[in-house]
Design an enzyme around this catalytic site. Sequence first.
Site, PDB file in Angstrom:
ATOM      1  N   GLY A  79       0.790  -1.171  -0.154  1.00  0.00           N
ATOM      2  CA  GLY A  79       0.076  -0.127   0.081  1.00  0.00           C
ATOM      3  C   GLY A  79       0.814   1.213   0.106  1.00  0.00           C
ATOM      4  O   GLY A  79       0.493   2.323  -0.901  1.00  0.00           O
ATOM      5  N   SER A 153      -7.406   6.080   5.233  1.00  0.00           N
ATOM      6  CA  SER A 153      -5.984   6.056   5.215  1.00  0.00           C
ATOM      7  C   SER A 153      -5.280   7.176   5.331  1.00  0.00           C
ATOM      8  O   SER A 153      -5.339   8.263   4.566  1.00  0.00           O
ATOM      9  CB  SER A 153      -5.340   5.200   4.001  1.00  0.00           C
ATOM     10  OG  SER A 153      -4.065   4.974   4.091  1.00  0.00           O
ATOM     11  N   GLN A 155      -1.990   7.330   4.678  1.00  0.00           N
ATOM     12  CA  GLN A 155      -1.077   7.322   3.733  1.00  0.00           C
ATOM     13  C   GLN A 155      -1.351   8.275   2.847  1.00  0.00           C
ATOM     14  O   GLN A 155      -0.428   8.752   2.148  1.00  0.00           O
ATOM     15  CB  GLN A 155      -0.873   5.984   3.287  1.00  0.00           C
ATOM     16  CG  GLN A 155      -0.497   4.831   4.321  1.00  0.00           C
ATOM     17  CD  GLN A 155      -0.085   3.600   3.626  1.00  0.00           C
ATOM     18  OE1 GLN A 155      -0.469   3.174   2.453  1.00  0.00           O
ATOM     19  NE2 GLN A 155       0.286   2.508   4.443  1.00  0.00           N
ATOM     20  N   ASP A 284      -3.057  -1.564  12.773  1.00  0.00           N
ATOM     21  CA  ASP A 284      -2.230  -2.661  12.494  1.00  0.00           C
ATOM     22  C   ASP A 284      -2.094  -3.654  13.938  1.00  0.00           C
ATOM     23  O   ASP A 284      -1.859  -4.631  13.692  1.00  0.00           O
ATOM     24  CB  ASP A 284      -0.770  -2.473  12.154  1.00  0.00           C
ATOM     25  CG  ASP A 284      -0.751  -2.105  10.617  1.00  0.00           C
ATOM     26  OD1 ASP A 284      -1.736  -2.252  10.135  1.00  0.00           O
ATOM     27  OD2 ASP A 284       0.369  -1.439  10.262  1.00  0.00           O
ATOM     28  N   LYS A 311      -7.202  -3.214   4.437  1.00  0.00           N
ATOM     29  CA  LYS A 311      -5.863  -3.421   4.485  1.00  0.00           C
ATOM     30  C   LYS A 311      -5.535  -4.634   3.546  1.00  0.00           C
ATOM     31  O   LYS A 311      -6.016  -4.885   2.637  1.00  0.00           O
ATOM     32  CB  LYS A 311      -5.145  -3.674   6.012  1.00  0.00           C
ATOM     33  CG  LYS A 311      -5.517  -2.588   7.059  1.00  0.00           C
ATOM     34  CD  LYS A 311      -4.471  -1.486   6.692  1.00  0.00           C
ATOM     35  CE  LYS A 311      -4.419  -0.484   7.999  1.00  0.00           C
ATOM     36  NZ  LYS A 311      -3.102   0.152   7.771  1.00  0.00           N
TER      37      LYS A 311
END
Length: 398
Positions: A79, A153, A155, A284, A311
């Site tokens: 990812g 997310s 990210q 996580d 995920k």
Amino acid sequence: MILTAPGSKSMTQRALILGALSQTTCRVSRPLACDDSRYLTDLLRALGASVEWQDGEVVIAPPRDLRAPVAPVFCGNAGTAIRFGACLSLLAAGTLHLDGDAHMRKRPIGPLGDALAASNVEVTYLGDPGCPPLLLRRRGPTPPQITVDSTLSSQYASGLMLVAPRLPGGLELDLGGDVVSKPYLVMTEAMMRAAGATLERLDARRLAIAPGAYRAERLEVEPDWSGAAFLLAAGFVTGRDVTVAGLLPPEQSLQGDAVFLHQLAALRAPEAAVHRFDLTDAPDLIAPLVAACLFADRPTLIRGAAHTRIKESDRVAVLARELGKLGAHLTVHDDGLDVEPLAAIPEGSFALDPDDDHRMAMAFGVVGLRVPGLSVTTPECVSKSFPSFWPTLARFRT
């Protein structure tokens, strides 16, 4: 028992990007050599960077200019590689074609695609709308302000932050939606500052990032709290004292997953009738936490984990489905799980399928320390983040 965890995957991925965008050759100490690092290395090399992995470090020589390769860049199920890579389209000349495996082709990148499209990048999805594979081509200058929805997310925002100092006018970044995994944004900001970037927090949702070159001559990677959590969970379920060498304490670490130390302390605390955990900032940890909760003394309610469902697998569903084969009672909610401790150690043989998700495989491995008949169908998938996991876990059997 003293064990060793690999370098932080999250810090390694950010260090690789920072090195490739720096004005100077960068040496990264104690990086994690794993599948995700390999995919991101391949991407950066395809864009023109020199990335050489050596014993205990990686040396990155940045290109003068980033140029998109003609061929598609395959990112597996990494990812960070595909999301950070998509943000590099703001700097790269040419059309950047990013693709991944079957799992990645189901993982959403639409909110980041929308932010890039509003930033003069032509975004074309070649498969399912809002998912890889995709083509990205910069059509004009980046506007001074970008809004990115960070509900799914963090990210997306981290990727934009990392490229911002290289933009001619810098960037004001507005975080839209209900921001998840905030500690990862703090990590990105801290590593950018260490590499020479200038950032200002305008308020809780807005960051101003000044233009200017990175000078990341050396970056340090901490031991990985995300991987170490499985070793500490193994200590919890087996009743063994475990020390993971080199881990920084939660108040000093850049890694939000260091909170796992407090979560284990809460599982051991006698006063709560039910254990309750919110994983909004540390998604996580759902895998090692559930493994530990199966052997706790009371039920556990886990919430704030909706984003774990996009995920490498739908982690809520995989945990409930596979651990149910052992007779475990896990109640699925949109944003988490209710976990009942195992009433008894099941007898027989149980093959659990992690759906090619490294963290699911490691969680099942931890449970297998107490369930002798448990096996994992694709144990090799741990190479995504912790290649030496199985030999390390075997220490608990001696």
